[in-house]
Design a protein around this motif. Structure first.
Motif, PDB file in Angstrom:
ATOM      1  N   HIS A 105      32.770  46.294  38.255  1.00 20.57           N
ATOM      2  CA  HIS A 105      32.928  47.689  38.560  1.00 20.57           C
ATOM      3  C   HIS A 105      33.847  47.450  40.027  1.00 20.57           C
ATOM      4  O   HIS A 105      34.220  48.792  40.548  1.00 20.57           O
ATOM      5  N   ASP A 107      37.158  47.023  42.960  1.00 25.02           N
ATOM      6  CA  ASP A 107      38.241  46.463  42.274  1.00 25.02           C
ATOM      7  C   ASP A 107      39.282  44.617  42.444  1.00 25.02           C
ATOM      8  O   ASP A 107      38.334  44.184  42.789  1.00 25.02           O
ATOM      9  N   LYS A 108      40.012  44.782  41.728  1.00 22.10           N
ATOM     10  CA  LYS A 108      40.017  43.557  41.274  1.00 22.10           C
ATOM     11  C   LYS A 108      41.114  42.767  41.371  1.00 22.10           C
ATOM     12  O   LYS A 108      42.686  42.562  40.810  1.00 22.10           O
ATOM     13  N   ALA A 234      38.962  46.133  34.267  1.00 27.55           N
ATOM     14  CA  ALA A 234      40.704  46.596  35.133  1.00 27.55           C
ATOM     15  C   ALA A 234      41.712  45.546  34.487  1.00 27.55           C
ATOM     16  O   ALA A 234      42.705  45.038  35.180  1.00 27.55           O
ATOM     17  N   SER A 237      44.715  42.493  35.537  1.00 26.46           N
ATOM     18  CA  SER A 237      43.742  42.044  36.855  1.00 26.46           C
ATOM     19  C   SER A 237      42.394  40.932  36.600  1.00 26.46           C
ATOM     20  O   SER A 237      42.537  40.507  38.131  1.00 26.46           O
ATOM     21  N   SER A 238      41.612  40.842  35.760  1.00 26.84           N
ATOM     22  CA  SER A 238      40.620  40.323  35.671  1.00 26.84           C
ATOM     23  C   SER A 238      40.565  39.118  35.900  1.00 26.84           C
ATOM     24  O   SER A 238      39.833  37.903  36.508  1.00 26.84           O
TER      25      SER A 238
END
Length: 323
Positions: A105, A107-108, A234, A237-238
């Motif tokens: 959880h 940011d990515k 996300a 972005s993962s």
């Protein structure tokens, strides 16, 4: 049909394929995260770091000695890895469970992830959130991060416990020409995202975990669900951490650090752990102690949580008390 009509038809068909693939990818991300498996038992907090927001949880009494738990470094990993042991550890420690940048959880961001970046993150987290020297337990590919962090800012660390750490020889593998091509391919919108979703689909994750991680080749359903969800939180972005780990951008030479660190370093390992990796570490630093966690693979915190905590407490010289 003239050539312009043919070109128009081809362009239209190409656009339709890309649009359809994009919609499918969005559906995959949404369906993989709809159940919120990784929010179970999480008292989530946020640390606003320079490269993004970092999710973490705390357990236990603030007056007890701090213990930082760092999960393995994969796009499907997160602090959920520690769910079976946090309550046990919190009896004697103020426990911090972190989701590394690009994982769970946290940011990515669309960046190239490196070990040096994670070293900064861990040191900044201890400085700004924990606020005093801490014991640290790190798993697998995060072991070089813990070693590097302690080497660069030793005053922040007490005991260092490594669970099935990445080998020193593998930790220093550098990206090659093919790695850069693969990274660029994964970065392409839609196409790269589709490749990523194929690589982290649930049945493939189950096969990887069963063959490489768990000693009995059986993956707990809750853990598989958490990994599948983590890999899709996300959205697209993962894929950027996946790209960095697969293409060897999260590597670093730790031989000098292992040799020169004077912290107490311990290696806890499972049944199938390569003994040559232990020899690599102990040949550089003979003070390193090792403990075998029987009937476990690469994640004894999931397979043998009671035994892992027991052995860690012995190594940390903590009194086991009933509260």
């Amino acid at each position: 049909m003239n050539k312009w009509q043919k070109l128009g038809l081809a362009a239209g068909m190409g656009t339709a394929v890309i649009t359809t693939t994009h919609i499918i990818n969005k559906f995959i991300f949404k369906s993989a995260t709809i159940n919120n498996y990784t929010y179970v038992n999480m008292s989530e907090k946020k640390y606003n770091w320079k490269f993004g927001s970092i999710a973490y949880s705390t357990y236990g009494n603030e007056s007890d000695s701090p213990l930082l738990l760092v999960h393995d470094l994969n796009s499907y990993s997160s602090g959920y890895e520690w769910n079976n042991v946090v309550e046990r550890f919190s009896v004697n420690h103020h426990v911090y469970v972190i989701d590394l940048l690009g994982c769970g959880h946290s940011d990515k961001p669309h960046i190239t992830y490196t070990t040096y970046m994670y070293i900064q993150l861990i040191n900044d987290f201890i400085t700004n959130i924990i606020g005093k020297p801490t014991d640290i337990i790190a798993t697998g590919n995060s072991a070089p991060v813990a070693i590097g962090a302690a080497y660069t800012k030793n005053s922040l660390y007490k005991n260092i416990l490594l669970i099935n750490p990445e080998s020193i020889s593998m930790a220093k593998v550098v990206p090659g020409k093919r790695s850069n091509i693969r990274r660029k391919l994964l970065s392409i919108p839609v196409i790269g995202t589709t490749i990523y979703n194929i690589c982290v689909r649930k049945d493939r994750l189950n096969k990887i975990l069963a063959n490489k991680v768990f000693s009995d080749h059986l993956v707990p359903v809750d853990y598989l669900n958490s990994c599948h969800e983590n890999a899709h939180i996300a959205g697209a972005s993962s894929k950027y951490l996946f790209s960095s780990t697969e293409c060897h951008y999260t590597t670093v030479s730790i031989a000098k650090a292992v040799k020169e660190l004077n912290n107490c370093i311990y290696i806890l390992y499972g049944d199938d752990f390569d003994i040559e990796t232990i020899n690599e570490y102990t040949s550089l630093n003979s003070a390193i102690e090792t403990v075998h966690i029987k009937h476990s693979g690469l994640l004894p915190q999931v397979e043998q949580p009671e035994e892992l905590v027991k052995q860690c407490e012995i190594l940390l010289f903590s009194e086991v008390t009933d509260k």
